[in-house]
Write a protein that holds these residues in place. Structure first.
Motif, short mmCIF file in Angstrom:
data_model
loop_
_atom_site.label_atom_id
_atom_site.label_comp_id
_atom_site.label_asym_id
_atom_site.label_seq_id
_atom_site.Cartn_x
_atom_site.Cartn_y
_atom_site.Cartn_z
N LYS A 278 1.08 -1.38 0.21
CA LYS A 278 0.02 0.01 0.07
C LYS A 278 1.17 1.48 -0.27
N ARG A 279 0.64 2.19 -1.20
CA ARG A 279 1.71 3.24 -1.20
C ARG A 279 1.09 4.72 -1.98
N ARG A 280 1.71 5.59 -1.61
CA ARG A 280 1.02 6.81 -3.00
C ARG A 280 1.25 7.33 -3.89
N VAL A 281 0.66 7.75 -4.73
CA VAL A 281 1.03 7.82 -5.74
C VAL A 281 1.70 9.04 -5.71
N THR A 282 2.29 9.09 -7.14
CA THR A 282 3.32 10.42 -6.82
C THR A 282 3.31 11.19 -8.70
N ASP A 283 2.72 10.51 -9.20
CA ASP A 283 2.92 11.04 -10.34
C ASP A 283 1.82 9.92 -11.61
N THR A 284 1.46 10.24 -12.50
CA THR A 284 0.76 10.23 -13.46
C THR A 284 0.77 10.63 -14.29
N MET A 285 0.85 9.48 -15.45
CA MET A 285 1.15 9.37 -17.23
C MET A 285 -0.22 8.97 -17.59
N MET A 286 -0.74 10.51 -18.44
CA MET A 286 -1.98 9.81 -19.12
C MET A 286 -1.57 9.59 -20.84
N ASP A 287 -2.33 9.25 -21.24
CA ASP A 287 -2.39 9.00 -22.92
C ASP A 287 -3.01 9.76 -22.96
N LYS A 288 -2.66 10.11 -24.71
CA LYS A 288 -3.98 11.02 -25.56
C LYS A 288 -5.11 11.02 -26.06
N ASP A 289 -6.09 9.58 -25.30
CA ASP A 289 -7.24 9.67 -25.45
C ASP A 289 -7.50 10.11 -23.89
N GLY A 290 -6.56 10.98 -23.26
CA GLY A 290 -6.74 11.12 -21.82
C GLY A 290 -7.38 10.26 -20.50
N HIS A 291 -7.01 9.26 -20.97
CA HIS A 291 -6.74 8.16 -19.50
C HIS A 291 -5.12 7.74 -19.04
N ASP A 292 -5.60 8.07 -17.70
CA ASP A 292 -3.96 7.67 -17.30
C ASP A 292 -3.62 6.14 -17.82
N ARG A 293 -3.13 6.55 -17.97
CA ARG A 293 -2.47 4.41 -18.33
C ARG A 293 -0.66 3.71 -17.45
N ARG A 294 -0.52 4.76 -17.44
CA ARG A 294 0.95 3.77 -16.29
C ARG A 294 0.59 5.49 -14.95
N VAL A 295 1.12 4.77 -13.48
CA VAL A 295 1.12 6.15 -12.32
C VAL A 295 3.19 5.44 -12.18
N THR A 296 3.36 6.25 -11.54
CA THR A 296 4.47 6.43 -10.26
C THR A 296 3.59 6.44 -8.68
N ILE A 297 4.71 5.01 -8.14
CA ILE A 297 4.58 4.89 -6.63
C ILE A 297 5.59 4.92 -6.10
N LYS A 298 6.10 5.96 -4.72
CA LYS A 298 7.26 5.70 -4.37
C LYS A 298 6.71 4.82 -2.72
N THR A 299 7.82 4.08 -3.04
CA THR A 299 8.38 3.45 -2.11
C THR A 299 9.66 3.61 -0.86
N GLN A 300 9.69 2.93 0.02
CA GLN A 300 10.68 2.79 0.71
C GLN A 300 11.90 1.93 -0.10
N HIS A 301 11.97 1.49 -1.26
CA HIS A 301 13.01 0.56 -2.16
C HIS A 301 13.25 1.46 -2.71
N GLY A 302 12.12 2.73 -3.45
CA GLY A 302 12.38 3.67 -4.09
C GLY A 302 11.69 4.08 -5.04
N VAL A 303 11.50 4.10 -6.28
CA VAL A 303 10.09 4.94 -7.35
C VAL A 303 9.36 3.32 -7.91
N LEU A 304 8.61 3.71 -7.61
CA LEU A 304 7.81 2.10 -8.47
C LEU A 304 7.18 2.73 -9.87
N GLU A 305 7.20 2.60 -11.19
CA GLU A 305 6.20 2.50 -12.28
C GLU A 305 5.57 1.79 -12.47
N ARG A 306 4.03 1.03 -12.98
CA ARG A 306 2.88 0.50 -12.43
C ARG A 306 2.25 0.96 -13.73
#
Length: 322
Positions: A278-306
């Motif tokens: 369970k973590r907090r979203v730090t950034d989102t990457m929006m596609d051309k159609d206006g939908h969030d396809r990927r997000v960036t999550i900050k964890t104690q081991h670094g930053v994850l992209e999912r």
């Protein structure tokens, strides 16, 4: 031995053998007596059995994967069913149409088994499901007469001068006296009767309730899985005829976007649910159609992209990420 066979009318083999043995000694008597039926025409006729040929290849109608539903249709009648009309009872029949490729069903109520009623059932079916390319049925007189109207490409209903065009429908009839060739729809007849029996055990329908019961039976039959029902995952739903008739509603509704600061759970099929992070979203990457396809999550081991498909947003009462 042939004489004994005739004397006992080709029956009671042990009795005939016993009589022969009492008068003659014949080596291998039982084996020789078993050869008598092979030279007796009456025995040949009585013991004749059919030898079904090898099963034919799967017909094209069962493999029309790129065709629309009900392109290849089987039709059959069942009934009559008694319905209450005022203080009297009247007979109704059910025309069952089945898509031979998708194994979906469609019901129409027929008020009589004659040709005009069959024509109207076919017209009603075509108005909802489209014109089939091929129709399969048994050799019922109403089907034969309807096929004649299809062949002439013109149909008249009673005296109303209503004409309907049949564009290139080919009607195929099963061999007479071969109900097993219609197993694709005969099985659905049995299933439908069972559902109607469970809906109303005493079959006490009127016209309105009969139609309602048939629509419910149609929905139940068209909701049955066509593929293996997997219990290993929650995301794979079995394919049903209704998915192909009504369309999948998976992509019709827009989902709320994932906002920065949202508390999320990272889905991981390799771990039990109670171990998902369970973590907090730090950034989102929006596609051309206006939908969030990927997000960036900050964890104690670094930053994850999912991907957004692996993120489950938790409702923890946050507003604007605060």
């Amino acid at each position: 031995m042939e004489y004994c066979g005739l004397e006992y009318h080709h029956l009671a083999h042990e009795t005939a053998i016993n009589d022969i043995k009492s008068s003659f000694y014949i080596s291998r008597l039982r084996v020789l007596y078993k050869s008598v039926p092979s030279t007796c025409q009456r025995c040949k006729v009585n013991s004749a059995v059919s030898r079904p040929p090898q099963m034919a290849p799967i017909p094209i109608a069962r493999m029309g994967s790129i065709q629309r539903p009900f392109t290849y249709t089987g039709v059959d009648y069942f009934g009559p069913l008694l319905v209450n009309v005022g203080r009297r009872k009247e007979k109704r029949w059910v025309a069952l149409f089945t898509c031979l490729t998708l194994r979906a069903v469609h019901f129409e109520i027929a008020y009589s088994p004659d040709t005009s009623s069959c024509n109207m059932c076919l017209s009603n079916f075509m108005a909802l499901r489209g014109t089939p390319k091929e129709i399969f049925s048994d050799n019922g007189l109403n089907f034969r007469a309807t096929e004649k109207a299809v062949r002439e490409d013109l149909k008249k209903i009673d005296n109303d001068k209503i004409t309907i065009k049949f564009d290139g429908i080919k009607w195929r009839f099963n061999s007479p006296g071969a109900p097993h060739m219609g197993g694709a729809w005969e099985r659905f007849v049995r299933t439908t009767k069972g559902i109607l029996k469970n809906i109303c055990p005493n079959y006490s329908f009127n016209d309105e309730s009969l139609r309602n019961a048939l629509m419910e039976a149609q929905f139940i039959i068209n909701s049955r899985p066509l593929t293996f029902v997997s219990l290993d995952t929650d995301y794979d739903a079995a394919l049903t005829p209704n998915h192909l008739l009504l369309g999948r509603n998976k992509w019709f509704e827009k989902v709320p976007p994932i906002t920065i600061g949202s508390i999320v759970v990272i889905v991981d099929e390799l771990l039990p649910r109670n171990l998902w992070l369970k973590r907090r979203v730090t950034d989102t990457m929006m596609d051309k159609d206006g939908h969030d396809r990927r997000v960036t999550i900050k964890t104690q081991h670094g930053v994850l992209e999912r991907p957004a498909t692996k993120i489950a947003v938790l409702d923890v009462g946050l507003e604007d990420g605060n």
